[in-house]
Design a protein around this motif. Structure first.
Motif, PDB file in Angstrom:
ATOM      1  N   GLY A  29       0.789  -1.218   0.000  1.00  0.00           N
ATOM      2  CA  GLY A  29       0.000   0.000   0.000  1.00  0.00           C
ATOM      3  C   GLY A  29       0.822   1.271   0.000  1.00  0.00           C
ATOM      4  N   HIS A  30       2.069   1.201   0.473  1.00  0.00           N
ATOM      5  CA  HIS A  30       2.914   2.394   0.466  1.00  0.00           C
ATOM      6  C   HIS A  30       3.238   2.784  -0.973  1.00  0.00           C
ATOM      7  N   SER A  50       7.566   4.673   5.683  1.00  0.00           N
ATOM      8  CA  SER A  50       7.914   4.681   4.270  1.00  0.00           C
ATOM      9  C   SER A  50       8.495   6.015   3.829  1.00  0.00           C
ATOM     10  N   ASP A  52       7.387   7.467   1.469  1.00  0.00           N
ATOM     11  CA  ASP A  52       6.245   8.261   0.993  1.00  0.00           C
ATOM     12  C   ASP A  52       5.723   9.230   2.052  1.00  0.00           C
ATOM     13  N   THR A  54       4.538   8.447   5.141  1.00  0.00           N
ATOM     14  CA  THR A  54       3.444   7.928   5.964  1.00  0.00           C
ATOM     15  C   THR A  54       3.906   6.763   6.842  1.00  0.00           C
ATOM     16  N   ARG A  56       1.899   3.300   8.230  1.00  0.00           N
ATOM     17  CA  ARG A  56       0.678   2.498   8.095  1.00  0.00           C
ATOM     18  C   ARG A  56       0.614   1.474   9.210  1.00  0.00           C
ATOM     19  N   TRP A  58      -1.109  -2.123  10.237  1.00  0.00           N
ATOM     20  CA  TRP A  58      -1.628  -3.312   9.550  1.00  0.00           C
ATOM     21  C   TRP A  58      -2.123  -4.348  10.551  1.00  0.00           C
ATOM     22  N   CYS A  65      -4.734  -3.068   5.823  1.00  0.00           N
ATOM     23  CA  CYS A  65      -4.336  -1.769   6.359  1.00  0.00           C
ATOM     24  C   CYS A  65      -5.455  -1.243   7.259  1.00  0.00           C
ATOM     25  N   ILE A  68      -3.759   4.975   8.230  1.00  0.00           N
ATOM     26  CA  ILE A  68      -2.553   5.655   7.779  1.00  0.00           C
ATOM     27  C   ILE A  68      -2.309   6.882   8.650  1.00  0.00           C
ATOM     28  N   CYS A  69      -1.102   7.031   9.137  1.00  0.00           N
ATOM     29  CA  CYS A  69      -0.671   8.221   9.883  1.00  0.00           C
ATOM     30  C   CYS A  69      -0.023   9.160   8.874  1.00  0.00           C
ATOM     31  N   GLN A  70      -0.628  10.316   8.665  1.00  0.00           N
ATOM     32  CA  GLN A  70      -0.131  11.286   7.704  1.00  0.00           C
ATOM     33  C   GLN A  70       0.143  12.610   8.397  1.00  0.00           C
ATOM     34  N   ARG A 105      -4.974   6.952  14.602  1.00  0.00           N
ATOM     35  CA  ARG A 105      -3.914   7.330  13.663  1.00  0.00           C
ATOM     36  C   ARG A 105      -3.776   8.839  13.542  1.00  0.00           C
TER      37      ARG A 105
END
Length: 117
Positions: A29-30, A50, A52, A54, A56, A58, A65, A68-70, A105
């Protein structure tokens, strides 16, 4: 590179441990490379960081998933669970450490101040 199905760890003791592993699944998913993976203390969940930006969370048995922590503005280099598994901490190239609620999250705290990358 090691033998298939084998992993090793150190852990700060005066020995190295060799583990036999089983491929239980692949959590996908990343958007970019995964830089860190850590097991929840109870073993039911994983967290992955990641490039990216974020983190995640799981469900370990199904690789679903859970959220997501953004909030980081750079690659996330590492992630760790609190001993009670209620929070996560992540460190990023944006020179911050963020604390996340494992349940929602959401970011519940941030530490900034590192001057060098």
């Amino acid at each position: 590179a090691g033998a298939a199905g084998v992993a090793s760890s150190g852990g700060g003791r005066s020995m190295a441990t060799i583990w036999q592993t089983v491929d239980l699944g692949c959590c996908q998913g990343h958007g970019q490379k995964v830089t860190s993976v850590t097991w929840e203390p109870g073993g039911a969940r994983l967290a992955s960081a990641s490039s990216d930006g974020t983190v995640r969370v799981w469900h370990a048995a199904s690789c679903t998933c859970l959220g997501i922590c953004q909030g980081h503005s750079g690659a996330v280099n590492c992630v760790a669970w609190a001993p009670n598994a209620e929070q996560l901490a992540s460190a990023s190239d944006d020179r911050s450490v963020r604390i996340w609620s494992a349940a929602t999250r959401e970011c519940v705290g941030a530490c900034r101040g590192h001057q060098n990358s």
